[in-house]
Design a protein around this motif. Structure first.
Motif, mmCIF file in Angstrom:
data_model
loop_
_atom_site.group_PDB
_atom_site.id
_atom_site.type_symbol
_atom_site.label_atom_id
_atom_site.label_comp_id
_atom_site.label_asym_id
_atom_site.label_seq_id
_atom_site.Cartn_x
_atom_site.Cartn_y
_atom_site.Cartn_z
ATOM 1 N N GLY A 45 2.515 3.844 3.964
ATOM 2 C CA GLY A 45 0.977 3.936 3.484
ATOM 3 C C GLY A 45 0.566 3.004 2.466
ATOM 4 O O GLY A 45 1.570 1.963 2.368
ATOM 5 N N GLU A 46 -0.302 3.009 1.948
ATOM 6 C CA GLU A 46 -0.995 2.159 1.239
ATOM 7 C C GLU A 46 -0.623 2.101 -0.456
ATOM 8 O O GLU A 46 -0.362 3.435 -1.050
ATOM 9 N N ILE A 47 -0.248 1.274 -1.118
ATOM 10 C CA ILE A 47 0.480 1.457 -2.563
ATOM 11 C C ILE A 47 -0.866 1.540 -3.456
ATOM 12 O O ILE A 47 -1.561 0.523 -3.356
ATOM 13 N N VAL A 48 -0.809 2.547 -4.196
ATOM 14 C CA VAL A 48 -1.984 2.602 -5.367
ATOM 15 C C VAL A 48 -1.119 2.626 -6.676
ATOM 16 O O VAL A 48 -0.323 3.351 -6.626
ATOM 17 N N ALA A 49 -1.954 2.450 -7.843
ATOM 18 C CA ALA A 49 -1.415 2.350 -9.038
ATOM 19 C C ALA A 49 -2.597 2.823 -9.963
ATOM 20 O O ALA A 49 -3.651 2.458 -9.744
#
Length: 507
Positions: free
Chosen positions: A355-359
């Protein structure tokens, strides 16, 4: 914590220790303090006021460091400009950030007139180099002759600077970062790793780029003498490490490759280096092995992030590099960061799911300068959406598989270019590789490998396909291959895939 704090500590605790060493010029902490306080006074005399933006177009020099510190000292924010940009790109950033005063070093004096013409709001250009100052520019000596002023101790969420992105996916955006964001990452990195203290830190990565800028901050916090390298060249970095008995440096993989490939690399004494930090783009296992052999005394630290994350959000520690699986990751969340993998709806996915990496955390940017809609799209409920595709394992290690915009859809299957690049890079004929998708009547897109070959080597598409099929599925293997002399690179060391696609008619 704030940008000038390390200088205040140094001048109280070790005033006569070198703060910077640039070529034959050394400034102690006491001398730097005096110069910075006077330059700040000069900026105020030029009309710089609270929250104004001050431009900085300079190679890595001691003057770059002094100008950046002086800008914060004077209660303003810096706008470091990419030294590889054209006049038009510089003018765009200067105009966009409403810069009225610009520091300009020798290398960019030929641009001065054009920058004035194309940036009506630019009132003053301060020449901060060593050549004679051209007519119409203010010599740095004039600012150094000003009366020193007291530091305003600009800190917290007060903007430290507007840092323009590399533009790998389009027009650059100005990323607003506060002092708190920058020092959360610096302090967290120092606490979480076995970084050296004292000695010298080589500033080889461009300081206008946030990776280099943040590494400079880490060095100051660790009481290290900063040794700027004006422009990267492999022999120059090797020589500087040996001459200054350097303890640490930060490089991008392309720089590491150039250094370890230099024919004289083995003749330099590199035993002083205790830390080699790297990031900004993926590194192949082959290059990592060569680098660890070339710097046997150094611990390796990979940092992953982006300008919007000040700039790091995960860390791959030295001991992680010993594990053949973990060293393919970008490490785990830094102490100050929360990291998740989410689907297209923003819902966290199970371990191992792509999936997409979010922080999220105190290191997330304040926003994009003058771009509220883009800010709202990038930061949702406090989570910075990186645009990177990856997965997280059961222990929290993050593995990047691609940029969202670099994913290739071939025959209905998702192909992640980074995965293919990691395999192609292992071929003995390949020195560098970039994988893109090209339009294909049958498959929609076909996997296309662009390679820089080892001198004297040859490689056909059939040979490369046969090699890749030993490790990845057939649909992922390059259906075509193209040999090039070199790749277009950003100043951060990233391959500009949009330019590769444009050159191939696939943009």
């Amino acid at each position: 914590m704030y940008l000038t704090q390390s200088l205040h500590r140094a001048v109280r605790q070790s005033p006569d220790i070198p703060f910077t060493a640039y070529r034959a010029r050394t400034y102690t902490a006491r001398e730097t303090y005096d110069a910075v306080s006077r330059i700040a006074g000069g900026l105020i005399g030029l009309g710089v006021r609270k929250d104004d933006r001050v431009g900085l177009l300079s190679l890595n020099t001691d003057r770059f460091c002094q100008a950046a510190l002086a800008t914060a000292w004077a209660d303003a924010a810096i706008v470091p400009l990419n030294t590889r940009w054209s006049v038009a790109e510089h003018a765009y950033a200067l105009d966009d950030a409403d810069v009225s005063v610009l520091f300009l070093d020798d290398a960019f004096l030929p641009m001065a007139s054009a920058l004035r013409e194309r940036t009506p709001g630019l009132r003053t250009i301060v020449h901060c180099g060593d050549q004679p100052t051209p007519e119409g520019l203010v010599p740095l000596a004039e600012l150094l002759a000003a009366e020193p002023v007291e530091d305003v101790h600009r800190q917290g969420d007060a903007m430290a600077g507007v840092f323009y992105t590399g533009g790998t996916t389009g027009v650059s955006k100005g990323v607003m970062l506060g002092h708190r964001q920058l020092f959360v990452t610096a302090l967290g990195t120092l606490l979480h790793t076995r970084l050296p203290r004292g000695g010298t830190s080589i500033l080889a990565a461009p300081a206008f780029h946030l990776a280099g800028f943040a590494f400079w901050i880490v060095g100051m916090m660790a009481d290290m003498t900063t040794v700027p390298v004006a422009m990267f060249d492999p022999a120059g970095v090797l020589r500087t490490i040996e001459e200054h008995r350097a303890k640490q440096t930060l490089l991008v993989p392309a720089m590491i490759d150039a250094i370890v490939s230099h024919p004289d690399a083995g003749s330099y004494d590199l035993s002083s280096l205790e830390l080699l930090a790297y990031g900004a783009s993926p590194i192949s296992e082959t290059l990592l092995t060569r680098a660890r052999a070339a710097f046997p005394s150094a611990q390796f630290l990979q940092v992953y992030g982006m300008t919007e994350l000040s700039p790091s959000t995960t860390l791959l520690l030295d001991e992680d590099h010993d594990d053949p699986v973990l060293r393919r990751s970008v490490g785990r969340a830094a102490p100050y960061a929360r990291v998740r993998i989410v689907d297209e709806k923003g819902t966290e996915v199970p371990p191992g799911t792509i999936g997409e990496i979010v922080a999220a955390g105190d290191h997330v940017m304040l926003g994009y300068w003058k771009k509220p809609a883009e800010t709202q799209e990038a930061v949702r409920d406090g989570w910075m959406h990186t645009g990177d595709v990856g997965y997280m394992d059961e222990r929290g290690y993050v593995y990047i598989v691609d940029r969202l915009k670099d994913m290739i859809v071939s025959g209905g299957e998702n192909v992640y270019s980074t995965e293919v690049e990691n395999v192609v890079a292992k071929h003995p004929a390949v020195a560098q590789v970039a994988v893109i998708g090209l339009p294909d009547a049958k498959w929609g897109e076909r996997v296309h490998a662009m390679v820089v070959l080892v001198p004297g080597a040859t490689l056909t598409a059939e040979e490369l396909q046969a090699f890749c099929k030993q490790e990845i599925a057939g649909y992922k293997c390059p259906r075509s291959v193209e040999s090039v002399a070199q790749f277009p690179m950003s100043a951060a060391g990233k391959v500009l895939k949009r330019e590769l696609r444009a050159a191939s008619g696939a943009a």
